[in-house]
Design a protein around this motif. Structure first.
Motif, PDB file in Angstrom:
ATOM      1  N   TYR A 151       0.242  -1.178 -13.553  1.00  0.00           N
ATOM      2  CA  TYR A 151       1.615  -1.569 -12.688  1.00  0.00           C
ATOM      3  C   TYR A 151       1.228  -2.204 -11.680  1.00  0.00           C
ATOM      4  O   TYR A 151       0.181  -2.174 -10.274  1.00  0.00           O
ATOM      5  CB  TYR A 151       2.111  -0.388 -12.334  1.00  0.00           C
ATOM      6  N   HIS A 152       2.105  -2.808 -10.803  1.00  0.00           N
ATOM      7  CA  HIS A 152       2.520  -3.527  -9.435  1.00  0.00           C
ATOM      8  C   HIS A 152       2.390  -3.308  -8.682  1.00  0.00           C
ATOM      9  O   HIS A 152       4.496  -3.562  -9.079  1.00  0.00           O
ATOM     10  CB  HIS A 152       1.821  -5.299  -9.590  1.00  0.00           C
ATOM     11  N   ILE A 153       2.442  -2.290  -7.212  1.00  0.00           N
ATOM     12  CA  ILE A 153       3.425  -2.440  -6.283  1.00  0.00           C
ATOM     13  C   ILE A 153       3.558  -2.788  -5.297  1.00  0.00           C
ATOM     14  O   ILE A 153       2.148  -3.823  -4.993  1.00  0.00           O
ATOM     15  CB  ILE A 153       3.680  -0.839  -5.939  1.00  0.00           C
ATOM     16  N   PRO A 154       4.400  -3.099  -4.062  1.00  0.00           N
ATOM     17  CA  PRO A 154       4.255  -3.711  -2.863  1.00  0.00           C
ATOM     18  C   PRO A 154       3.180  -3.372  -2.548  1.00  0.00           C
ATOM     19  O   PRO A 154       2.796  -1.835  -2.143  1.00  0.00           O
ATOM     20  CB  PRO A 154       5.691  -3.431  -3.026  1.00  0.00           C
ATOM     21  N   PHE A 155       2.280  -3.942  -1.425  1.00  0.00           N
ATOM     22  CA  PHE A 155       1.774  -3.488  -0.265  1.00  0.00           C
ATOM     23  C   PHE A 155       2.487  -2.433   0.360  1.00  0.00           C
ATOM     24  O   PHE A 155       3.440  -3.177   1.438  1.00  0.00           O
ATOM     25  CB  PHE A 155       1.223  -4.834   0.421  1.00  0.00           C
ATOM     26  N   PRO A 156       1.770  -1.667   0.879  1.00  0.00           N
ATOM     27  CA  PRO A 156       3.061  -0.720   2.397  1.00  0.00           C
ATOM     28  C   PRO A 156       2.646  -0.791   3.377  1.00  0.00           C
ATOM     29  O   PRO A 156       2.198  -0.351   3.659  1.00  0.00           O
ATOM     30  CB  PRO A 156       2.068   0.532   1.443  1.00  0.00           C
ATOM     31  N   TYR A 157       3.502  -1.728   3.331  1.00  0.00           N
ATOM     32  CA  TYR A 157       3.465  -2.737   4.841  1.00  0.00           C
ATOM     33  C   TYR A 157       4.612  -1.617   5.722  1.00  0.00           C
ATOM     34  O   TYR A 157       5.441  -0.868   5.596  1.00  0.00           O
ATOM     35  CB  TYR A 157       4.546  -4.154   4.858  1.00  0.00           C
TER      36      TYR A 157
END
Length: 187
Positions: free
Chosen positions: A167-173
């Motif tokens: 699974y790919h999640i967005p980088f937590p900016y």
């Protein structure tokens, strides 16, 4: 000149290496890179993965000189005194709870080992789903497992399928990100 050398590289080197910054390195010191014309750049890449201590670091150069003057040239896979000394220092440096390590030759190899360890840990714990969570935009290398975990979809098209448990999640900016992939500060 630079253009001739880059053209030769493109003639003899795999296409996977094309698209690099068009600079032909001549020397590097500390965090600077120089070409034959004397142009100077700051190396923001750490030359990808080998110079986090700076180019031509005196301690690293001395260790290399010591190693090449030794009659024992080896890999990390065979027992020797240097390996034992290194492992002791590494474990001491890493601190608790680390007690052992697994030496690898490159980051891609370490990534492949990490995927395997994550999956084996899930099997040992009798998990129903053996998912691996990755961050979008990452790049781990050119091997199959590394590219399956990569965030670059076009670079893994050659594989032919995607592992449904990666699974790919967005980088937590912390400041947010908008849909156009441009950064947007939160109000």
């Amino acid at each position: 000149g630079t253009e001739e050398l880059i053209a030769k590289l493109q003639k003899y080197e795999s296409r996977s290496m094309h698209g690099q910054i068009p600079i032909v390195w001549d020397k590097a010191e500390d965090f600077f890179v120089y070409d034959k014309s004397g142009n100077k750049w700051i190396d923001f890449t750490s030359t990808i993965f080998v110079t986090n201590v700076g180019h031509a670091n005196d301690n690293v150069c001395a260790a290399i000189q010591s190693t090449i003057s030794n009659k024992l040239m080896h890999t990390y896979a065979y027992a020797n005194n240097q390996r034992v000394e290194y492992l002791e220092k590494l474990i001491k440096f890493a601190g608790s709870p680390f007690e052992k390590c697994f030496l690898m030759s490159a980051g891609t190899e370490a990534t492949e080992a990490a995927v395997r360890l994550m999956r084996l840990n899930g099997i040992t714990r009798k998990k129903k789903r053996l998912g691996v969570i990755c961050i979008e935009g990452n790049w781990h290398g050119r091997t199959m497992g590394a590219q399956m975990m990569s965030g670059n979809i076009s670079q893994k098209e050659w594989i032919g399928y995607l592992d449904p448990n990666i699974y790919h999640i967005p980088f937590p900016y912390p400041w947010g990100i908008d849909d156009s992939n441009g950064l947007k500060l939160l109000d």
